[in-house]
Scaffold this active site. Structure first.
Site, short mmCIF file in Angstrom:
data_model
loop_
_atom_site.label_atom_id
_atom_site.label_comp_id
_atom_site.label_asym_id
_atom_site.label_seq_id
_atom_site.Cartn_x
_atom_site.Cartn_y
_atom_site.Cartn_z
N HIS A 190 0.85 -1.18 0.00
CA HIS A 190 0.00 0.00 0.00
C HIS A 190 0.89 1.23 0.00
CE1 HIS A 190 -3.18 2.83 1.14
NE2 HIS A 190 -4.02 1.88 0.76
N ASP B 174 -7.93 -5.39 -0.04
CA ASP B 174 -8.39 -6.27 -1.13
C ASP B 174 -7.99 -7.72 -0.95
OD1 ASP B 174 -7.59 -3.46 -3.02
OD2 ASP B 174 -9.60 -4.25 -2.74
C1 SDX Z 1 -6.24 0.04 -2.90
O1 SDX Z 1 -4.47 4.55 -2.05
C2 SDX Z 1 -5.39 3.93 -1.43
O2 SDX Z 1 -5.78 4.27 -0.33
C3 SDX Z 1 -6.00 2.76 -2.18
C4 SDX Z 1 -7.00 1.91 -1.41
C5 SDX Z 1 -8.29 2.66 -1.14
O3 SDX Z 1 -9.02 2.25 -0.21
O4 SDX Z 1 -8.61 3.59 -1.92
O5 SDX Z 1 -6.43 1.50 -0.17
C6 SDX Z 1 -7.40 0.65 -2.20
O6 SDX Z 1 -5.99 0.39 -4.03
C7 SDX Z 1 -5.36 -0.92 -2.15
C8 SDX Z 1 -4.12 -1.37 -3.00
C9 SDX Z 1 -4.63 -2.47 -3.96
N1 SDX Z 1 -3.57 -2.82 -4.91
C10 SDX Z 1 -2.92 -4.01 -4.85
O7 SDX Z 1 -3.08 -4.83 -3.95
C11 SDX Z 1 -1.96 -4.26 -6.03
C12 SDX Z 1 -0.64 -4.81 -5.50
N2 SDX Z 1 0.03 -3.72 -4.75
C13 SDX Z 1 1.01 -2.94 -5.48
O8 SDX Z 1 0.77 -2.77 -6.82
C14 SDX Z 1 1.51 -1.72 -4.68
O9 SDX Z 1 1.76 -2.15 -3.41
C15 SDX Z 1 0.66 -0.48 -4.63
C16 SDX Z 1 0.27 0.02 -5.98
C17 SDX Z 1 -0.57 -0.72 -3.83
C18 SDX Z 1 1.48 0.61 -3.94
O10 SDX Z 1 2.57 0.86 -4.75
P1 SDX Z 1 3.61 2.04 -4.40
O11 SDX Z 1 3.25 2.72 -3.14
O12 SDX Z 1 3.80 2.88 -5.61
O13 SDX Z 1 4.90 1.23 -4.03
P2 SDX Z 1 5.99 0.79 -5.07
O14 SDX Z 1 5.33 0.26 -6.30
O15 SDX Z 1 6.97 1.90 -5.21
O16 SDX Z 1 6.63 -0.45 -4.30
C19 SDX Z 1 7.68 -0.26 -3.34
C20 SDX Z 1 8.48 -1.56 -3.41
C21 SDX Z 1 8.92 -1.91 -4.83
O17 SDX Z 1 10.09 -2.72 -4.72
P3 SDX Z 1 11.55 -1.95 -4.91
O18 SDX Z 1 11.49 -1.24 -6.25
O19 SDX Z 1 11.67 -1.01 -3.72
O20 SDX Z 1 12.55 -3.09 -4.89
O21 SDX Z 1 7.65 -2.66 -2.98
C22 SDX Z 1 7.47 -3.57 -4.05
C23 SDX Z 1 7.81 -2.81 -5.33
O22 SDX Z 1 8.26 -3.72 -6.34
N3 SDX Z 1 6.07 -3.97 -4.02
C24 SDX Z 1 5.63 -5.21 -4.23
C25 SDX Z 1 4.24 -5.15 -4.05
N4 SDX Z 1 3.87 -3.89 -3.76
C26 SDX Z 1 5.02 -3.16 -3.76
N5 SDX Z 1 6.29 -6.35 -4.55
C27 SDX Z 1 5.51 -7.47 -4.69
N6 SDX Z 1 4.15 -7.48 -4.53
C28 SDX Z 1 3.50 -6.35 -4.21
N7 SDX Z 1 2.15 -6.36 -4.08
#
Ligand code: SDX
Length: 427
Positions: free
Chosen positions: A306, A363
């Site tokens: 998140h 989710d």
């Molecule tokens: C919702 O914003 C809100 O409040 C949204 C929400 C709401 O109620 O409105 O809470 C609802 O959208 C919840 C999130 C649902 N999405 C998912 O579950 C999809 C999977 N999650 C990711 O795509 C990700 O965690 C996000 C999009 C939710 C957040 O991404 P960020 O904050 O942009 O973080 P990032 O992509 O920069 O990740 C930081 C690191 C990265 O690794 P490094 O580059 O540092 O090595 O964490 C890793 C990412 O690769 N990472 C993950 C991961 N999420 C982040 N690695 C594996 N699996 C994951 N799910």
């Protein structure tokens, strides 16, 4: 006047002093509004460090895993309140008296029917259309029917539009499902609760009476509460941006639905269930965890991570408990729940996820509950949109009440400097 200041010094230039603004809770913010006139922009793709507005609606402490709606903790609301009471709190700022709640409940109940001609819009879609595509289209089309509540500068119009959207989203959501399975639409009933009415419109048929299961009704109401609002997330920011141009409320909510559809946002619940089904058994989990950690693999654990929560999403905890409640009530044992719990256990003990503070989000468990209720995964994000409509409206209303400027960010331009045009076509 702000007590705290930040001084920005650019080599050789006069220092620029900026106010630091303090809220009730959370991070202080540097007021950079004057920077543009100093010939400087801030650069923050994805808004990882940007406060886009001032708001009193919802507060999130990502480190502590705290979520407050008008100061009330989400776990207390999920346990002791109901979705319509939470709607009243989000829209009005205070908990309603019994009289205020009854008036609010009756007004919402009496707007649940949609214009009969809107039902014909559904028949323009293929039966196998994704329900979110239908919801985007039909919600935006409400603007073609309700001209009497479209002047966003009139508070009464904004109030009427808010009630129409809050009331009609469940009706349209259920119609998306009925249309996709070729069953007749079911009209809303005024003797049922908000959640009960939705379940009735989803599962009743003309052939026999459908009795709403009170445990499922309570679970659906809690799912709606847990999805009601969440500060300046992508879809809420989309609604605010659309609304900042003076666009009508139906168009703004349709824009919010479109943004929520993405798998990184509200589409994650549908994607998470598909991921759990693909994993299918605990023994396959290590391979999926390996792929999630592999930078060369686009796969991510859906329902994990998140932008704000660097701790357990408080909604995921309530959702997991609700999951057990529903499965017990239905006497069901879902292997996917076993897979989800084992995946959670493995990930939360893996250094990759620990270092990045990646926890289950709202989710992660919701799909298992909705599937147990007999709801297809294509409808999961529609239910998220239905629940989040009150949050979108609350922020849209706050923006109008507080006064707004059109959202018009600038950029860091890295394209060509000016050059002379010479067409290659005339040779
Ligand atoms: C919702 O914003 C809100 O409040 C949204 C929400 C709401 O109620 O409105 O809470 C609802 O959208 C919840 C999130 C649902 N999405 C998912 O579950 C999809 C999977 N999650 C990711 O795509 C990700 O965690 C996000 C999009 C939710 C957040 O991404 P960020 O904050 O942009 O973080 P990032 O992509 O920069 O990740 C930081 C690191 C990265 O690794 P490094 O580059 O540092 O090595 O964490 C890793 C990412 O690769 N990472 C993950 C991961 N999420 C982040 N690695 C594996 N699996 C994951 N799910």
């Amino acid at each position: 006047m702000a007590d705290k200041k930040v001084t920005l010094t650019l080599d050789g230039e006069a220092p620029v002093e900026l106010d630091v603004l303090q809220g009730t809770l959370g991070q202080d913010v540097v007021d950079v509004r004057s920077l543009g006139s100093q010939g400087l922009f801030t650069f923050d793709p994805g808004f990882t460090s940007t406060a886009s507005c001032e708001s009193k609606i919802t507060y999130i402490d990502g480190d502590e895993g705290i979520l407050l709606h008008r100061g009330y903790p989400i776990d207390q609301l999920a346990t002791h309140s109901n979705y319509l009471e939470v709607c009243y709190i989000l829209l009005n700022g205070e908990a309603p008296t019994p009289e205020q709640f009854e008036e609010f409940r009756i007004t919402v109940t009496r707007h649940t029917m949609i214009h009969e001609q809107i039902t014909r819009l559904f028949h323009g879609f293929r039966r196998d259309s994704h329900p979110m595509a239908v919801m985007c289209g039909v919600t935006g089309a409400l603007a073609a029917f309700y001209h009497d509540s479209m002047d966003v500068n009139i508070e009464r119009h904004r109030e009427i539009a808010a009630f129409r959207l809050l009331s009609k989203m469940p009706t349209m959501a259920a119609m998306c499902y009925k249309y996709s399975i070729g069953q007749p639409f079911v009209y809303p009933r005024n003797d049922l609760s908000y959640a009960g009415n939705f379940l009735h419109m989803m599962f009743a048929t003309p052939c026999e009476e459908y009795k709403v299961n009170p445990v499922l009704e309570r679970a659906m109401d809690r799912i709606l509460i847990l999805h009601a609002d969440h500060e300046q997330n992508a879809s809420t920011s989309t609604v605010r941006t659309a609304g900042s141009s003076g666009a009508n409320p139906f168009a703004c909510i349709a824009a919010g639905i479109a943004s929520l559809w993405g798998p990184a946002h509200g589409g994650a619940n549908e994607a998470c269930l598909r991921m759990l089904e693909e994993i299918s058994h605990k023994e396959h989990i290590p391979e999926f965890v390996r792929r999630a950690k592999d930078k060369n693999d686009s796969f991510r654990l859906m329902g994990f991570g998140h932008r704000v929560y660097k701790n357990y999403d408080p909604r995921a905890t309530v959702m997991r408990d609700t999951c057990h409640e529903v499965l017990n009530e239905l006497g069901m044992k879902d292997d996917l729940l076993e897979v989800a719990m084992e995946l959670e256990h493995i990930a939360l003990n893996d250094p990759y996820f620990i270092e990045r503070k990646l926890y289950p989000n709202v989710d992660f468990y919701s799909g298992i509950i909705l599937k147990a209720m007999g709801i297809p995964s294509s409808m999961f994000t529609v239910i998220f949109a239905m629940a989040r409509t009150v949050g979108w409206i609350a922020h849209w209303k706050e923006m109008h009440d507080e006064g707004m400027k059109i959202a018009r960010p600038r950029q860091l331009y890295t394209g060509y400097a000016q050059r002379e045009f010479e067409s290659q076509l005339q040779k």
